[in-house]
Design a protein around this motif. Sequence first.
Motif, PDB file in Angstrom:
ATOM      1  N   ALA A  40      35.066  48.122  35.554  1.00 14.70           N
ATOM      2  CA  ALA A  40      34.336  47.504  34.645  1.00 14.70           C
ATOM      3  C   ALA A  40      34.122  45.940  34.284  1.00 14.70           C
ATOM      4  O   ALA A  40      33.243  45.268  34.636  1.00 14.70           O
ATOM      5  CB  ALA A  40      33.333  47.617  33.283  1.00 14.70           C
ATOM      6  N   ARG A  41      36.083  45.233  34.213  1.00 15.18           N
ATOM      7  CA  ARG A  41      35.997  44.095  33.779  1.00 15.18           C
ATOM      8  C   ARG A  41      36.644  43.422  34.927  1.00 15.18           C
ATOM      9  O   ARG A  41      35.836  42.673  35.313  1.00 15.18           O
ATOM     10  CB  ARG A  41      37.847  44.300  33.379  1.00 15.18           C
ATOM     11  CG  ARG A  41      38.137  43.154  32.525  1.00 15.18           C
ATOM     12  CD  ARG A  41      39.257  43.254  31.754  1.00 15.18           C
ATOM     13  NE  ARG A  41      40.932  43.621  33.243  1.00 15.18           N
ATOM     14  CZ  ARG A  41      41.315  42.775  33.962  1.00 15.18           C
ATOM     15  NH1 ARG A  41      41.048  41.359  34.116  1.00 15.18           N
ATOM     16  NH2 ARG A  41      41.990  43.589  34.286  1.00 15.18           N
ATOM     17  N   LYS A  42      36.879  44.133  36.062  1.00 13.41           N
ATOM     18  CA  LYS A  42      37.298  43.835  36.703  1.00 13.41           C
ATOM     19  C   LYS A  42      35.983  43.385  37.633  1.00 13.41           C
ATOM     20  O   LYS A  42      35.920  41.918  38.714  1.00 13.41           O
ATOM     21  CB  LYS A  42      38.596  44.768  38.230  1.00 13.41           C
ATOM     22  CG  LYS A  42      39.625  44.249  37.889  1.00 13.41           C
ATOM     23  CD  LYS A  42      40.437  45.126  38.590  1.00 13.41           C
ATOM     24  CE  LYS A  42      42.186  44.960  38.337  1.00 13.41           C
ATOM     25  NZ  LYS A  42      43.007  45.854  38.793  1.00 13.41           N
ATOM     26  N   MET A  43      34.963  44.316  37.849  1.00 15.48           N
ATOM     27  CA  MET A  43      33.593  43.918  38.740  1.00 15.48           C
ATOM     28  C   MET A  43      33.345  42.791  37.846  1.00 15.48           C
ATOM     29  O   MET A  43      32.278  42.057  38.303  1.00 15.48           O
ATOM     30  CB  MET A  43      32.874  45.285  38.673  1.00 15.48           C
ATOM     31  CG  MET A  43      33.038  46.934  39.376  1.00 15.48           C
ATOM     32  SD  MET A  43      32.209  47.684  39.262  1.00 15.48           S
ATOM     33  CE  MET A  43      30.680  47.289  39.682  1.00 15.48           C
ATOM     34  N   LEU A  44      33.706  42.272  36.656  1.00 17.97           N
ATOM     35  CA  LEU A  44      32.252  41.110  35.961  1.00 17.97           C
ATOM     36  C   LEU A  44      32.853  40.356  36.300  1.00 17.97           C
ATOM     37  O   LEU A  44      32.126  39.574  36.512  1.00 17.97           O
ATOM     38  CB  LEU A  44      32.553  41.763  34.800  1.00 17.97           C
ATOM     39  CG  LEU A  44      31.255  42.956  33.726  1.00 17.97           C
ATOM     40  CD1 LEU A  44      32.060  42.633  32.363  1.00 17.97           C
ATOM     41  CD2 LEU A  44      30.169  42.061  34.238  1.00 17.97           C
ATOM     42  N   SER A  45      34.635  40.280  36.376  1.00 23.11           N
ATOM     43  CA  SER A  45      35.703  38.859  36.773  1.00 23.11           C
ATOM     44  C   SER A  45      34.620  38.383  38.526  1.00 23.11           C
ATOM     45  O   SER A  45      35.265  37.441  38.071  1.00 23.11           O
ATOM     46  CB  SER A  45      36.886  39.268  36.561  1.00 23.11           C
ATOM     47  OG  SER A  45      37.458  38.060  37.804  1.00 23.11           O
ATOM     48  N   PHE A  46      34.752  39.614  39.391  1.00 19.79           N
ATOM     49  CA  PHE A  46      34.360  39.432  40.719  1.00 19.79           C
ATOM     50  C   PHE A  46      32.773  39.060  40.454  1.00 19.79           C
ATOM     51  O   PHE A  46      33.176  37.952  41.330  1.00 19.79           O
ATOM     52  CB  PHE A  46      34.405  40.440  41.807  1.00 19.79           C
ATOM     53  CG  PHE A  46      34.385  40.320  42.346  1.00 19.79           C
ATOM     54  CD1 PHE A  46      35.284  40.114  43.810  1.00 19.79           C
ATOM     55  CD2 PHE A  46      32.960  40.751  43.309  1.00 19.79           C
ATOM     56  CE1 PHE A  46      34.596  39.353  45.049  1.00 19.79           C
ATOM     57  CE2 PHE A  46      32.574  40.331  44.243  1.00 19.79           C
ATOM     58  CZ  PHE A  46      33.298  39.904  45.324  1.00 19.79           C
TER      59      PHE A  46
END
Length: 89
Positions: A79-85
């Motif tokens: 989820a963190r990587k998706m939000l960052s992307f």
Amino acid sequence: MIVKIHGTNHSNFNPYQKQFNKQAETVSKQPQSDKLQISDQAKKMQQGDKVQSQREVRVSEIKQAVENGTYQVDSKETARKMLSFWSKG
């Protein structure tokens, strides 16, 4: 007396024919050749055999873990990587 009019160009005279012929001659005189351009990024990708072999090893490891049922997904990290992307756009 009956006069037939067949439009403004009834004599089949094309005032642009001379220019068209000049362009056709110019195009036909140019030598025909194919060109291939490879971008710098594509060249780097072609040289990346080492990276490709490392990637194949990693994919193989993940496939085996999935087949064995031992592959674990960290949902918070995903989820963190998706939000960052998506926040970069």
